[in-house]
Write an enzyme that holds these catalytic residues in place. Structure first.
Site, short mmCIF file in Angstrom:
data_model
loop_
_atom_site.label_atom_id
_atom_site.label_comp_id
_atom_site.label_asym_id
_atom_site.label_seq_id
_atom_site.Cartn_x
_atom_site.Cartn_y
_atom_site.Cartn_z
N ALA A 1 0.80 -0.86 0.17
CA ALA A 1 -0.12 -0.30 0.15
C ALA A 1 0.83 1.43 0.25
CB ALA A 1 -0.98 0.16 1.29
N ASP B 1 17.07 29.42 -35.70
CA ASP B 1 16.83 29.80 -37.06
C ASP B 1 15.88 30.77 -37.41
OD1 ASP B 1 19.22 28.12 -36.81
OD2 ASP B 1 17.93 26.20 -38.95
N ASP C 1 19.39 23.16 -39.00
CA ASP C 1 19.11 22.10 -40.20
C ASP C 1 19.94 21.85 -41.05
OD1 ASP C 1 19.74 24.81 -41.44
OD2 ASP C 1 18.21 25.01 -41.79
N ASN D 1 -1.02 7.57 0.10
CA ASN D 1 -0.82 6.23 1.36
C ASN D 1 -0.24 7.13 2.47
OD1 ASN D 1 -1.00 5.16 -1.12
ND2 ASN D 1 1.08 4.78 -1.97
N ASN E 1 -5.54 0.47 -2.95
CA ASN E 1 -4.53 1.04 -4.20
C ASN E 1 -5.10 0.33 -5.61
OD1 ASN E 1 -2.44 1.46 -2.16
ND2 ASN E 1 -0.93 -0.23 -3.14
N THR F 1 -7.12 3.57 -5.92
CA THR F 1 -6.19 4.94 -6.27
C THR F 1 -5.18 4.87 -7.46
OG1 THR F 1 -4.68 4.19 -5.14
CG2 THR F 1 -6.37 5.72 -4.61
P1 ATP Z 1 19.12 31.05 -41.14
O1 ATP Z 1 20.22 30.20 -39.79
O2 ATP Z 1 18.27 31.35 -40.18
O3 ATP Z 1 17.72 29.02 -41.96
P2 ATP Z 1 20.18 31.51 -43.63
O4 ATP Z 1 18.84 30.70 -44.23
O5 ATP Z 1 20.23 32.93 -43.87
O6 ATP Z 1 19.82 31.52 -41.80
P3 ATP Z 1 21.96 30.59 -44.63
O7 ATP Z 1 21.26 29.04 -45.29
O8 ATP Z 1 23.13 29.86 -44.08
O9 ATP Z 1 21.10 30.64 -43.70
O10 ATP Z 1 22.21 31.25 -45.59
C1 ATP Z 1 23.11 32.30 -45.27
C2 ATP Z 1 23.67 33.59 -46.20
O11 ATP Z 1 24.23 32.43 -47.38
C3 ATP Z 1 22.22 33.85 -46.79
O12 ATP Z 1 22.19 35.01 -46.37
C4 ATP Z 1 22.51 34.55 -48.20
O13 ATP Z 1 23.35 35.60 -48.47
C5 ATP Z 1 23.34 33.04 -48.74
N1 ATP Z 1 22.26 31.77 -49.72
C6 ATP Z 1 22.00 31.35 -48.45
N2 ATP Z 1 20.74 30.03 -49.72
C7 ATP Z 1 22.08 30.47 -51.03
C8 ATP Z 1 22.05 29.72 -51.61
N3 ATP Z 1 21.05 28.63 -52.26
N4 ATP Z 1 23.00 29.76 -52.89
C9 ATP Z 1 24.15 31.02 -52.26
N5 ATP Z 1 24.40 31.77 -51.01
C10 ATP Z 1 22.72 31.15 -50.21
#
Ligand code: ATP
Length: 959
Positions: free
Chosen positions: A301, A347, A679, A745, A773, A776
Site C-alpha cells: 500500500a 534559426d 537544419d 498512501n 490501491n 487509486t
Molecule cells: P537561418 O540560419 O536563419 O536559416 P539562413 O537560411 O539565411 O539563416 P544560410 O542558409 O546559412 O542561413 O544562408 C546564409 C547566407 O547565405 C544568406 O544570407 C545568403 O546570402 C546566402 N545563401 C543562402 N542560400 C543560398 C544559396 N542557395 N546559394 C547561395 N547563397 C545562398
C-alpha cells in the site's frame, strides 16, 4: 538477365530475387542499369516500383531490439510489486486462507494486465512515432523528380543525394560532384571519403575502397550525386551488421530514473513501517499469519507502484499529443526537458519566417528594378510561358538579363511551366525557387538555359562559405540567344573563353572576391568607391528586412575539375544584388510573447545579414533594444566574454555552425536549459550539445534530424512553444499523480499504524488495502495523467531541472494532506468502534476510498478551483471517479464481495456520513488553492506597485 561484359559477369549470378551481385563496384554504370532494368534519366515507372516493393519489401532494417508483447508481459510479472503480491498469496495459501490467496492472485493478474496494457500502448506509441521519422528521399520516377519516404525505395530507383542526406540504401553512383561521404558508422574511417562514379576494377575491394558505391546509413557531408539503388533493407551492408549498430537509447528518462529512486526510498520506508506494524501486532498477541499478511499489504500500500506505468504512459501519450501539434519526439527524455527550457535558440529562415521567398528588388549598379508589381508576394506565382512580356521589357536591359541568367543557372531548383492545365512544378530550396521564378517571369526558363549552357562543374552551396558556384559550357548559339552574356563573353568563339562560372552568395563575402563589376552594361574595375556603393545598397535593402544575395560571373578557359573554391571564386565580375522578402510567420509574434511570459528567452541565430536579422527580430518582438552579435564578433570573443554577453544578446547574425555550438555552451554555463534549432549537417554538434536539439522537418537534413531530440514537422517556431507547453503539462501531471499517490498512501499507513496504538484492532484488512490501491493507483491515477493544461501554465517560470520533485509547495501539500486523510478515516473508525458499532471497519475502509476520490478531484489543478476548470473537463478522470464510487458501493453491498473483503452493508445514514466526511478533503484542498491564488495576486500587485519588472527567471524564484 541482360547481357554484360566479361568483367561484370564474374560479379553477377542469378539470384532468387533478381540479380544477385556480390560487388556492384566492379560493374560499369550501363551494365548496372541494365541488370536492374532501369533507366538513368527516367527511373522506374510507378507500376515497376510497386511490383518491386511487393517483391523485396520495404526498405527498412528489422529491429532486433524491439520488445515484443511477451517480453513486456514478462517484465510486468517479474516486477517487485507483483513478486511481493505473489509472496503474499503463497503465504495465504500456506496458512490455508484460500480466499485471500485467490483474491491476491486476481489482483496480481489485474495489476499485471493494467501495467501490460499501459506499457504496450506506450511502446507502440513510440514505435509509431519512430516510423514517422523515416527520411524522405528525392528520386526520379517516370521521368519526374519527386520526394518519397525512404521506406518505399526499391532496387532500380534513381536517387538524388546531397550534403546532409543519410544514404537511404546501398547505391551505385551514376554521377557526382565533389561528393564526400562520412562512412565512419560502417568502416570506422573518421575522415570523409571522396566518391567518384568510375568503375573500380579491384578484386574483392574492401568497403572503404569502393569509391563508386554509397552505403545505407552513411552520411553525405559535401557535394551531391545521382545514384542507382542496388540493395534495400536487410540486403544492404548495413543490414548485415544491423544488430551491431542499432543504438539502444536508454529506455528511461532522467525523471523516470529520479522517480525510480523515489519509489525505492518509499519502498524501504514502507518495509520499515511494516516491520513496526508486525512487531506491534505480535506484542498485542495477534495471529502470526494475519500480522505477516498485514505487514506485506502495508508495504504494498505504501509504495506508489502505479508510478512507473503512469509516468511511461503520460510521457508516451504526451509525445503523441505533441505529434498532433506538429512536434515529433525522437527521444522520450526530450518530452520532460521541454518543460524546463529557459532559452529557445531559433534559426530565422523558415522557422521565424515563412520561407516563402519572393524576389522584390534587383539592383544592378544602382539601377533598381522593383519586381513587386510583377511578382506577387507570398507563394511563388503560377507561371505561364508567354506571360512574361511585362518583365520582358525590363530584360531589354542586357545587364539585368545577364544577372537573371546567372540567377537561373547557378541554381538547383526545379521550375517548370505548367505546360498543360495544372500546377507549375517547383521543387527545391525556396531561395533558389524564388530566383528561378523571377528569371522565368522574364522569359529566362531554367530548363531551357540548362540545355543551352550545360553545367559542367559546380561547387555546391555551403553555409560556411555562404556561396555557390556553377560552371557552364558556352557556345556561339547560347551567347547569341542570351544576349546578356555578351557583356562578359566575346561573341566570337575563337576569342571567347569557352566556359563561364556563375557565383551567387552573401554579398559581403562575394564583393571581396570580385575585381570587376558591370556598370552601365559594361565591365569596369571594381573600385573602392564602387564596392562601397554596393555594400551600402546591400545594407539599405537588408535594413528593410530583405534577404540579400549577390550574383557574380567569371569567364573561364578550362573546366577546373579538382579545384579549391578559393581558386575558382576569385577575380569575379560583380553583376548585381537581389533582394527577397520572406515574411515573418504571423503566429510567431504571439509565440514569442508567450515565451516571454513563460520565462523563456527567444534568441535568433541566423546565417543571414545582421540588418535583415535585426529587422525581423524587431518585427517579432525578439529584440527590443541592444545589439546583434555577428560571427566575426564571436570569433574575437573569449569563452568568458561570450558567457557574459549571452544574457543580453538576442540576435546572432552571419554565424556558422561552430558559433552555434559556442553559444549553446555559453548559455549552459549560465545555467540555462537550451533548445536549439538546426537544419544543416554542421548543426549536428550544436543539436546534440543543446539540452534539446530541434531539427527542421521540412528543410532539415537527415543528419540534423538524427542528432535532434525533436523534429518540427512544420519548421515553425510556434510549434516549439506549443511543445514546451505540452512538456510542462506532462511534468505537471506526473507531479500531480505523485502528490496524489504519496499523500493518499501516507493517509493509509497512518490509519493502519495508529489504529493499534490507540487500542483498536487491525483497522484495515490486507485485501481492503489492496483494493484501495487498485482504485487509486490503477484508475484515478490514470485519469490524472491526462489532465489538461493549467490556465497559468505559460505564465510561470520553467521547472528547474535540479529542483526537487517536492518543490513549489508539493512537499507542504503532502505533509498536511496525508495526515489529514489518515485522521479523518481513523477518526470515523475510532468513533464507530468506541460506540460499539461493528460497522467501524467498513466505515474506515469506505471513507478512505471516498476520501481519495475527493482528493483526486481536488488535485486536478494546482491553482484553479475544480468549478472554474469544469468538473467534466477531464472526462477520463470523471469516469474513473464514478467507477471507483460504484465499485466501492458494490464491495460494501454485494454479498459475494462482502465475503471477500470482509465488509458489511452500511445504512444510508452511515453512507451519508462517510460521503460528507470525504468531501472535507476536497474542501480543504480547494481552500489551500484559494489561499494560494490570493497570495499570488497580492504578490503580483505588490511587484507592479513597487515598479519591479515581472521577472520570471529562476533567480527570481529562488529569491
Ligand atoms: P537561418 O540560419 O536563419 O536559416 P539562413 O537560411 O539565411 O539563416 P544560410 O542558409 O546559412 O542561413 O544562408 C546564409 C547566407 O547565405 C544568406 O544570407 C545568403 O546570402 C546566402 N545563401 C543562402 N542560400 C543560398 C544559396 N542557395 N546559394 C547561395 N547563397 C545562398
Amino acid at each position: 538477365m541482360r547481357s554484360c561484359n566479361g568483367k561484370n559477369r564474374k560479379a553477377v549470378k542469378e539470384g532468387t530475387w533478381g540479380p544477385e551481385v556480390s560487388d556492384w563496384s566492379n560493374i560499369d554504370v550501363t551494365a548496372a542499369l541494365q541488370l536492374l532494368e532501369t533507366d538513368a534519366d527516367h527511373g522506374l515507372t510507378d507500376e515497376e516500383a510497386a511490383q518491386r516493393l511487393a517483391k523485396y519489401g520495404p526498405n527498412e532494417l528489422t529491429e532486433a531490439q524491439r520488445r515484443g508483447p511477451w517480453l513486456i508481459l514478462w517484465e510486468q510479472l517479474t516486477s517487485v510489486l507483483v513478486l511481493i503480491l505473489i509472496a503474499a498469496a503463497l503465504l495465504s495459501a500456506i496458512v490455508s486462507d484460500y480466499k485471500d490467496a485467490i483474491v491476491i492472485i486476481a489482483v496480481v493478474v489485474l495489476f499485471a494486465t493494467l501495467g501490460f496494457i499501459q506499457d504496450y500502448r506506450a511502446d507502440r506509441a513510440m514505435a509509431a512515432l519512430k516510423k514517422l521519422a523515416v527520411p524522405v528521399v528525392r528520386l526520379c520516377r517516370k521521368g519526374t523528380i519527386r520526394e518519397i519516404s525512404a521506406r518505399f525505395l526499391v532496387p532500380g530507383d534513381i536517387v538524388m543525394l546531397e550534403a546532409g542526406n543519410v544514404v537511404p540504401a546501398d547505391c551505385r553512383l551514376l554521377e557526382c560532384f565533389n561528393l564526400k561521404v562520412d562512412e565512419a558508422t560502417l568502416t570506422g574511417e573518421s575522415l570523409p571519403v571522396e566518391k567518384a562514379a568510375s568503375i573500380l576494377e579491384l578484386e574483392h575491394p574492401a568497403l572503404g575502397d569502393r569509391h563508386n558505391m554509397l552505403f545505407m546509413g552513411t552520411v553525405v557531408v559535401a557535394g551531391r550525386g545521382r545514384a542507382l539503388v542496388v540493395g534495400t533493407g536487410m540486403r544492404t551492408e548495413l543490414g548485415r551488421i544491423a544488430e551491431i549498430i542499432q543504438d539502444v537509447p536508454s529506455k528511461y528518462t532522467p525523471l523516470q530514473l529520479r522517480l525510480d529512486q523515489l519509489g525505492k526510498t518509499l519502498g524501504v520506508m514502507a518495509l520499515a513501517v511494516s516491520a513496526v506494524i508486525f512487531g506491534l501486532g505480535m506484542m498485542r498477541g495477534e495471529g502470526l499469519t494475519l500480522m505477516l499478511l498485514t505487514a506485506v499489504s502495508v508495504a504494498v500500500a505504501a509504495v506508489p507502484e502505479g508510478l512507473p506505468a503512469i509516468v511511461t504512459v503520460t510521457l508516451a501519450l504526451g509525445a503523441q499529443r505533441m505529434f498532433k501539434r506538429q512536434a515529433l519526439i525522437r527521444r522520450l527524455p526530450a518530452v520532460e526537458t521541454l518543460g524546463s527550457v529557459t532559452v529557445i535558440c531559433s534559426d530565422k529562415t523558415g522557422t521565424l519566417t515563412e520561407n516563402r521567398m519572393t524576389v522584390k528588388v534587383i539592383d544592378v549598379a544602382g539601377h533598381r528594378f522593383d519586381l513587386s508589381d510583377n511578382v506577387a508576394c507570398g507563394s511563388p506565382p503560377t507561371l505561364h510561358q508567354g506571360e512574361s512580356e511585362t518583365i520582358q521589357t525590363i530584360t531589354r536591359d542586357r545587364a539585368l538579363s545577364l544577372l537573371l541568367t546567372g540567377m537561373a543557372l547557378c541554381n538547383d531548383a526545379v521550375v517548370r511551366p505548367d505546360v498543360e492545365e495544372g500546377e507549375q512544378e517547383t521543387l527545391g530550396d525556396p531561395t533558389e525557387v524564388a530566383l528561378a521564378v523571377a528569371a522565368a517571369r522574364a522569359g529566362l526558363w531554367k530548363v531551357e538555359l540548362d540545355t543551352a549552357l550545360p553545367r559542367v562543374f559546380e561547387l555546391p552551396f555551403d553555409s560556411e562559405r555562404k556561396r555557390m558556384t556553377t560552371v557552364h559550357q558556352l557556345s556561339s548559339t547560347s551567347v547569341q540567344a542570351y544576349q546578356g552574356l555578351a557583356i562578359i563573353c566575346h561573341a566570337d568563339a575563337e576569342l571567347r573563353e569557352p566556359y563561364v562560372a556563375f557565383v551567387k552568395g552573401a554579398v559581403d563575402g562575394l564583393v571581396l572576391r570580385c575585381s570587376k563589376a558591370v556598370v552601365e552594361g559594361r565591365v569596369t574595375p571594381l573600385t573602392a568607391a564602387l564596392a562601397e556603393q554596393i555594400t551600402s545598397a546591400n545594407d539599405e535593402l537588408a535594413g528593410r528586412g530583405m534577404r540579400m544575395l549577390g550574383i557574380a560571373a567569371r569567364p573561364l578557359a578550362s573546366v577546373p575539375f579538382k579545384i579549391h573554391h578559393e581558386q575558382l571564386e576569385r577575380e569575379l565580375i560583380f553583376l548585381g544584388l537581389v533582394g527577397m522578402i520572406d515574411p515573418p510567420r504571423v503566429e510567431v509574434k504571439n509565440a514569442v510573447q508567450t515565451c516571454k511570459t513563460a520565462g523563456i528567452r527567444p534568441v535568433m541565430i541566423t546565417g543571414d545579414h545582421p540588418l535583415t536579422a535585426i529587422n525581423i527580430a524587431r518585427a517579432l518582438g525578439i529584440m527590443d533594444h541592444g545589439r546583434a552579435l555577428t560571427g566575426t564578433d564571436l570569433d574575437q570573443m573569449s569563452a568568458e566574454d561570450l558567457c557574459r554577453e549571452v544574457e543580453e544578446v538576442s540576435v546572432y547574425a552571419r554565424v556558422s555552425a561552430e558559433h552555434k555550438l559556442r553559444i549553446v555552451e555559453a548559455l549552459q554555463d549560465r545555467g540555462h536549459i537550451v533548445a536549439m534549432t538546426g537544419d544543416g549537417v554542421n548543426d549536428a554538434p550544436a543539436l546534440k550539445k543543446a539540452n534539446i536539439g530541434v531539427a527542421m522537418g521540412i528543410t532539415g537534413t537527415d543528419v540534423a534530424k538524427e542528432a535532434a531530440g525533436m523534429v518540427l514537422r512544420d519548421d515553425n517556431f510556434a510549434t516549439i512553444v506549443a511543445a514546451v507547453e505540452e512538456g510542462r503539462v506532462i511534468y505537471d501531471n506526473i507531479r500531480k499523480y505523485i502528490k496524489y499517490s504519496i499523500a493518499g498512501n501516507i493517509g493509509k499507513i497512518l490509519v493502519v499504524l495508529t489504529g493499534p496504538l490507540v487500542g483498536m484492532p487491525l483497522t484495515l484488512l490486507p485485501l481492503q488495502l489492496l483494493w484501495l490501491n487498485l482504485l487509486t493507483d490503477g484508475l484515478l491515477g490514470l485519469g490524472l495523467g491526462v489532465e489538461k493544461a493549467e490556465s497559468s501554465i505559460m505564465q510561470r517560470p520553467p521547472y528547474q531541472p535540479a529542483e526537487g520533485i517536492f518543490a513549489r509547495g508539493m512537499g507542504r501539500h503532502i505533509i498536511w494532506l496525508g495526515p489529514f486523510i489518515g485522521l479523518v478515516a481513523l477518526g470515523v473508525g475510532y468513533w464507530y468502534w468506541q460506540s460499539g458499532d461493528n460497522h467501524w471497519q467498513t466505515m474506515t475502509f469506505t471513507t478512505l476510498s471516498f476520501l481519495q476520490i475527493g482528493q483526486a478531484l481536488g488535485v486536478r489543478s494546482d491553482h484553479d478551483s475544480l468549478f472554474s476548470i469544469g468538473i467534466a473537463s477531464n472526462p477520463l478522470l470523471l469516469t474513473m471517479a464514478l467507477l471507483s464510487f460504484l465499485l466501492q458501493i458494490a464491495v460494501v453491498y454485494f454479498p459475494p464481495l462482502q465475503f471477500v473483503f470482509g465488509t458489511q452493508a452500511l445504512s444510508l445514514a452511515d453512507l451519508g456520513i462517510s460521503l460528507g466526511l470525504s468531501s472535507l478533503v476536497f474542501l480543504m484542498i480547494e481552500s489551500e488553492k484559494y489561499a494560494l491564488r490570493r497570495t499570488s495576486t497580492r504578490a503580483l500587485k505588490h511587484s507592479e506597485n513597487s515598479g519591479f519588472p515581472k521577472d520570471l527567471s529562476w533567480k527570481s524564484v529562488e529569491k
